[in-house]
Design a protein around this motif. Sequence first.
Motif: not given
Length: 384
Positions: A103, A197, A200, A243, A246-247, A258, A269, A272
């Motif tokens: 990221t 947003t 998460t 979310a 991706i997490t 996210v 998306f 993040v």
Amino acid sequence: MFQSKKILLLGSGELGKEVIIEAQRLGVETIAVDRYEHAPAMQVAHRSYVVDMMDPKEVRRIVENEEPDLIVPEIEAIATAELIQLEKEGFRVIPNARAAQLTMDREGIRRFAAETLQLPTANYEFADTYEEFVQAVHEIGFPCVVKPIMSSSGKGQSVCRTEAEIKESWSLAMEGGRVQKGRVIVEEFIPFDSEITLLTVRAVDGTKFCAPIGHKQKDGDYIESWQPHDMSEEQIREAKRIAQAITDGLDGYGLFGVELFLSKDKVYFSEVSPRPHDTGLVTLVTQNLSEFALHVRAILGFPIPEITFTTPGASRPLKAAEEHSDYTIDGVEQALGVPETQIRVFGKPVATPGRRVAVVLSSSDTVEKARVNAELALDRLKVK
């Protein structure tokens, strides 16, 4: 039985300051690190260091000197390759060194989301040179969004609408990138209805979500956020699916911000952050546990109780219009006179054009009233 931990925070801005405060409430020893003196989190931490966090030797020196239980990145501009090595040696990085590296730049996370996880995103191209950039713009088409692959608070971001704006967009991206200035992402312009947003939380007892946060941006930086954002049940389900994907893909414990685009028939998306999000400052007045409290509990290995939404709220950041080496914020008394309104002054030592120096937080019985009150309070403040 809870044994006290030591946290090393890499990046010490306003979000890190709230993380430090929440950590200390649970008896955690805190060390704040940043590239400049008297950063906000340094003002409340037990100890602090001023170093270039892109220098792997400096990062290693501090980690080996402090031997923290947790290394907690708060910004992207960190020597993440060194974090990976430190993690191999037994140090724990939040949420993990791979996530911090992935990221760190928009290329890594965009390719992971779109190509590995097959999540819906805007079409995109990357470019290293001006010639490649011109070609990428033509392939994506007008209008398109141009961003450095690594920047903060929207620096270097623009919308390129015509052939005549190509050179200016490239120049802005070169000026705004924090590192690797020669590489940019060119994105398809998505005609979205709104952007949100979805905070998460990944913890020992599973993944949980906060109520969606709506926000507005200008030049890539947020200028207003509110919670909750009105969404259909179908949009909420799809947002949570994205979310969660991706997490889960990034793994590790902690809070993730996210970012998603909402259109009438699709959720996309966007980005993040594996840490508290600036738009999530509003949770300081809207939830039983703010995003900062949730982050600290999760990284310490505590279960997360039900996240209770308590009241609608809104936030408006106060930004400096010009550079001040010694500044004051006028109108605080008048702003605090607005009903159900709070102000957090960050205490940054220097104000520069567009830099956030405080945030207004308002709550009310409706989002609309909270947004009006936040705007009213912000209008009473001035950086001088």
